[in-house]
Design a protein around this motif. Structure first.
Motif, short mmCIF file in Angstrom:
data_model
loop_
_atom_site.label_atom_id
_atom_site.label_comp_id
_atom_site.label_asym_id
_atom_site.label_seq_id
_atom_site.Cartn_x
_atom_site.Cartn_y
_atom_site.Cartn_z
N THR A 1 0.83 -1.21 0.00
CA THR A 1 0.00 0.00 0.00
C THR A 1 0.86 1.26 0.00
O THR A 1 0.64 2.17 -0.81
N ILE A 2 1.84 1.33 0.89
CA ILE A 2 2.68 2.54 0.95
C ILE A 2 3.54 2.65 -0.29
O ILE A 2 3.80 3.75 -0.80
N TRP A 3 3.98 1.51 -0.84
CA TRP A 3 4.77 1.51 -2.08
C TRP A 3 3.93 2.08 -3.24
O TRP A 3 4.41 2.88 -4.03
N SER A 4 2.69 1.65 -3.30
CA SER A 4 1.80 2.13 -4.38
C SER A 4 1.55 3.63 -4.27
O SER A 4 1.51 4.34 -5.27
N MET A 5 1.35 4.10 -3.04
CA MET A 5 1.16 5.54 -2.83
C MET A 5 2.37 6.32 -3.34
O MET A 5 2.23 7.36 -3.99
N ALA A 6 3.57 5.80 -3.05
CA ALA A 6 4.78 6.50 -3.48
C ALA A 6 4.94 6.49 -4.99
O ALA A 6 5.32 7.50 -5.60
N ILE A 7 4.63 5.36 -5.62
CA ILE A 7 4.74 5.25 -7.07
C ILE A 7 3.81 6.25 -7.77
O ILE A 7 4.17 6.87 -8.77
N MET A 8 2.62 6.40 -7.22
CA MET A 8 1.63 7.32 -7.83
C MET A 8 1.77 8.74 -7.30
O MET A 8 0.97 9.61 -7.66
N ASP A 9 2.77 8.97 -6.44
CA ASP A 9 3.02 10.30 -5.88
C ASP A 9 1.78 10.84 -5.17
O ASP A 9 1.41 12.01 -5.31
N GLN A 10 1.14 9.97 -4.39
CA GLN A 10 -0.05 10.34 -3.63
C GLN A 10 0.33 10.46 -2.15
O GLN A 10 0.86 9.51 -1.57
N LYS A 11 0.09 11.59 -1.58
CA LYS A 11 0.43 11.80 -0.17
C LYS A 11 -0.42 10.90 0.72
O LYS A 11 -1.62 10.75 0.49
N ALA A 12 0.22 10.34 1.73
CA ALA A 12 -0.50 9.43 2.63
C ALA A 12 -0.01 9.64 4.06
O ALA A 12 0.60 8.75 4.67
N PRO A 13 -0.25 10.82 4.63
CA PRO A 13 0.28 11.12 5.97
C PRO A 13 -0.23 10.18 7.05
O PRO A 13 0.53 9.79 7.95
N ASN A 14 -1.51 9.83 7.02
CA ASN A 14 -2.06 8.95 8.05
C ASN A 14 -1.44 7.56 7.98
O ASN A 14 -1.11 6.95 9.01
N SER B 1 10.85 7.24 1.82
CA SER B 1 11.77 8.27 1.34
C SER B 1 11.16 9.05 0.19
O SER B 1 11.30 10.27 0.10
N ARG B 2 10.45 8.34 -0.71
CA ARG B 2 9.80 9.03 -1.83
C ARG B 2 8.70 9.97 -1.33
O ARG B 2 8.45 11.02 -1.93
N LEU B 3 8.04 9.60 -0.25
CA LEU B 3 6.99 10.44 0.33
C LEU B 3 7.56 11.48 1.29
O LEU B 3 6.81 12.23 1.91
N LYS B 4 8.92 11.47 1.44
CA LYS B 4 9.62 12.42 2.32
C LYS B 4 9.11 12.34 3.75
O LYS B 4 8.86 13.36 4.40
N TYR B 5 8.97 11.11 4.23
CA TYR B 5 8.48 10.91 5.58
C TYR B 5 9.58 10.23 6.41
O TYR B 5 10.05 9.15 6.06
N ASP B 6 9.98 10.88 7.48
CA ASP B 6 11.03 10.34 8.33
C ASP B 6 10.53 9.08 9.05
O ASP B 6 9.42 9.08 9.60
#
Length: 627
Positions: A317-330, A362-367
């Protein structure tokens, strides 16, 4: 009259005995199973009774005149009983008993019996390989294929075709007869089949690696997608989307249908974690962004469903969000919680799931300090990962700014694996060593990867990979390591020109932040500065690593760090920003950084206070306004 009476009595007795035997087996097994009193001894008794009676039953059946099974057989009760018997035997999870029973009775099977037999065998996951190699299974499959080839298809229901093909697919058994049957009945399957039957067929084609099968083109029609969404469930949707993506296909028909509000709600509300993850993964793999679905998945209620399941679902799920450049903070926040890190990633995740998650963060720039710590604890498992997985780890650590991680030492030992992988993996790893400042320390590994990149055909590179190579080369130069660009004039491979073209493309647009500071410097009398200046004397590197505002004579660099330079939620600099400051300082530049947070306070000042703040700040580095 006597002959008639004798035949009637014999047929009656034969049917009666058949039913008694099958019902006895059926009720005996069910009674034992449903009362939770199944033991090895009980199961053995059941099997012994079954095997003793099987020979008698087979002989009785052989005395009958058998004909092609049809959807309306003359002995309906026999087929129903046989189906119940197959289902009951399957409860013992013994594929051998299913094969024995089927081998003894298959001459009287109808399409539903065949379907049930294959279906039950396909469900025994632990024995699939043994079933495939069992000669009894081969004999049954041959018998079924003979029936399919030698008779019209009308004796087979659509559901039976789907069930048989699905079972063969999950067992990895390719049958040219069934592939042809699927082709011949493709329009019937689409028209008469339920969504579950359609999804089973497509899923099996994916498992058997058959992306060119004619059924695929019919499933990608808008009317079929609407039918599955209207009458099916999330499992049907996820199976089809996952299968299309797994076969390397690109299709936006399902993406457009999926983005409709009611379909989004069906997926996130009715679907389980695996179905949601597989659907999103399929869309991302097919390069089909689905912002509505992505936004819905980022709801806290859906996030809790995903992180509460398997590491694979969370990682996909998080990989897919990153590939599509969709922010997923929660989702990113939930995955970095100590409980989730310890229970999912530390204990249950494999290295591929860990590396994919780290790369996505890293792609989502989330520490994600917790995930990095788990990676450090399990760093020796990197040897079991793929070239892409190793590259993902290197890229993730470098982008998130974890330069001192001991994992880089482990990665350097496994660079030969990366060198045998895809070009993207090679350039990602080179970029990571350069950004992390690890070129000198791991020069041998870096040179091996660089030489491999210089051997690759230029057709394997895109602008992004050329830029990564140039960044790696420039950072290596900053550490005193020279990496040569090799051109191949004989083959016409002009790498130097291609790299210059790629780095000449500016990737950052001028922001309001930049324009305001430049305007204030001019208003307050500061002169002699340039914008987007190269830190290198010969101007190499193109638009890469340029300084936002530079006084070349004084060698003073003013870097304006917008929000994209920082990680969430820690507000730390990302790896490239830290690396650039390190490079500039190694080249003799005095570096000043103004963050977007500092700029917010600066904007509230009066002009007089703004001027005073800039003068005090820049004077420390020898830059003053003209009087």
């Amino acid at each position: 009259i006597n002959n008639f009476i004798n035949n009637f009595i014999n047929n009656f007795i034969n049917n009666f005995i058949n039913n008694v035997i099958n019902h006895t087996i059926y009720h005996t097994i069910n009674h034992t199973m449903f009362n939770n009193r199944t033991t090895n001894a009980t199961t053995n008794i059941i099997r012994t009774i079954f095997r003793r009676q099987r020979g008698k039953q087979l002989q009785l059946v052989r005395n009958k005149t058998t004909s092609l099974p049809s959807t309306t057989p003359p002995h309906i009760s026999l087929h129903i009983t046989q189906n119940k018997c197959l289902s009951s035997i399957a409860l013992t999870n013994s594929y051998s008993d299913i094969l024995d029973y089927s081998l003894s009775n298959h001459t009287t099977f109808n399409s539903i019996n065949w379907s049930t037999m294959f279906n039950k065998l396909g469900r025994i996951r632990s024995s699939r390989q043994m079933i495939k190699s069992d000669p009894r299974f081969a004999k049954l499959l041959t018998s079924f294929e003979s029936l399919v080839k030698s008779h019209p298809y009308d004796w087979l229901t659509v559901q039976s075709i789907a069930n048989v093909f699905h079972a063969l697919g999950v067992m990895g058994v390719s049958s040219s007869v069934m592939l042809q049957c699927l082709d011949d009945n493709k329009y019937r399957i689409i028209k008469e089949g339920k969504p579950h039957a359609i999804s089973n067929c497509i899923y099996s084609l994916a498992r058997l690696s058959s992306p060119t099968h004619p059924l695929i083109s019919t499933v990608t029609q808008p009317s079929v997608a609407r039918k599955v969404f209207d009458r099916g469930n999330p499992q049907d949707v996820s199976n089809i989307v996952w299968s299309l993506a797994a076969m390397g296909l690109e299709d936006d028909v399902w993406g457009r249908e999926l983005e409709k509000g009611r379909n989004v709600e069906m997926i996130v509300r009715e679907g389980n974690a695996q179905e949601i993850a597989n659907t999103l993964w399929g869309m991302a793999t097919m390069s089909c962004p689905v912002p509505n679905l992505s936004s819905a998945i980022n709801r806290k209620s859906v996030v809790s469903k995903i992180v509460g399941n398997t590491p694979q679902d969370a990682s996909n799920t998080i990989w897919s969000m990153a590939i599509m450049d969709q922010k997923a903070p929660n989702l990113a926040t939930a995955l970095n919680k100590p409980r989730v890190v310890s229970e999912i990633f530390a204990k249950r995740a494999n290295m591929q799931e860990l590396s994919n998650t780290l790369w996505a963060m890293s792609r989502l720039k989330y520490d994600c300090e917790g995930i990095v710590k788990v990676m450090e604890e399990r760093k020796e498992e990197i040897r079991d990962d793929t070239s892409q997985g190793i590259a993902n780890v290197a890229f993730g650590l470098a982008f998130l700014g974890y330069f001192n991680s001991s994992i880089f030492h482990t990665i350097s030992r496994h660079c030969p694996t990366v060198a045998n992988g895809k070009t993207q993996a090679v350039t990602n790893t080179l970029w990571a060593f350069g950004v992390a400042g690890m070129v000198r320390e791991h020069e041998e590994a870096v040179r091996m990867l660089w030489d491999e990149a210089m051997r690759r055909p230029i057709s394997e590179f895109i602008d992004e990979t050329w830029r990564q190579l140039e960044i790696a080369r420039l950072y290596a130069k900053g550490e005193g390591v020279r990496l040569e660009i090799l051109d191949d004039e004989w083959r016409g491979w002009k790498r130097t020109e291609l790299m210059k073209e790629a780095v000449g493309i500016s990737r950052e647009e001028e922001t309001k932040f930049h324009r305001e500071i430049v305007k204030d410097l001019e208003r307050f009398g500061f002169q002699g500065f340039g914008i987007e200046a190269s830190p290198f004397e010969d101007g190499e590197g193109g638009k890469l690593l340029t300084i936002d505002i530079a006084w070349k004579e004084e060698k003073v660099a003013l870097e304006l760090d917008g929000q994209y330079h920082f990680l969430s939620p820690s507000k730390r600099w990302d790896g490239p920003t830290k690396a650039k400051k390190r490079l500039l300082e190694s080249l003799g530049w005095k570096v000043l950084n103004m963050s977007y947070l500092k700029h917010r306070k600066y904007r509230k000042l009066s002009d007089e206070k703004k001027k005073k703040a800039l003068i005090v700040w820049l004077k420390k580095c020898g830059v003053e306004p003209e009087t």
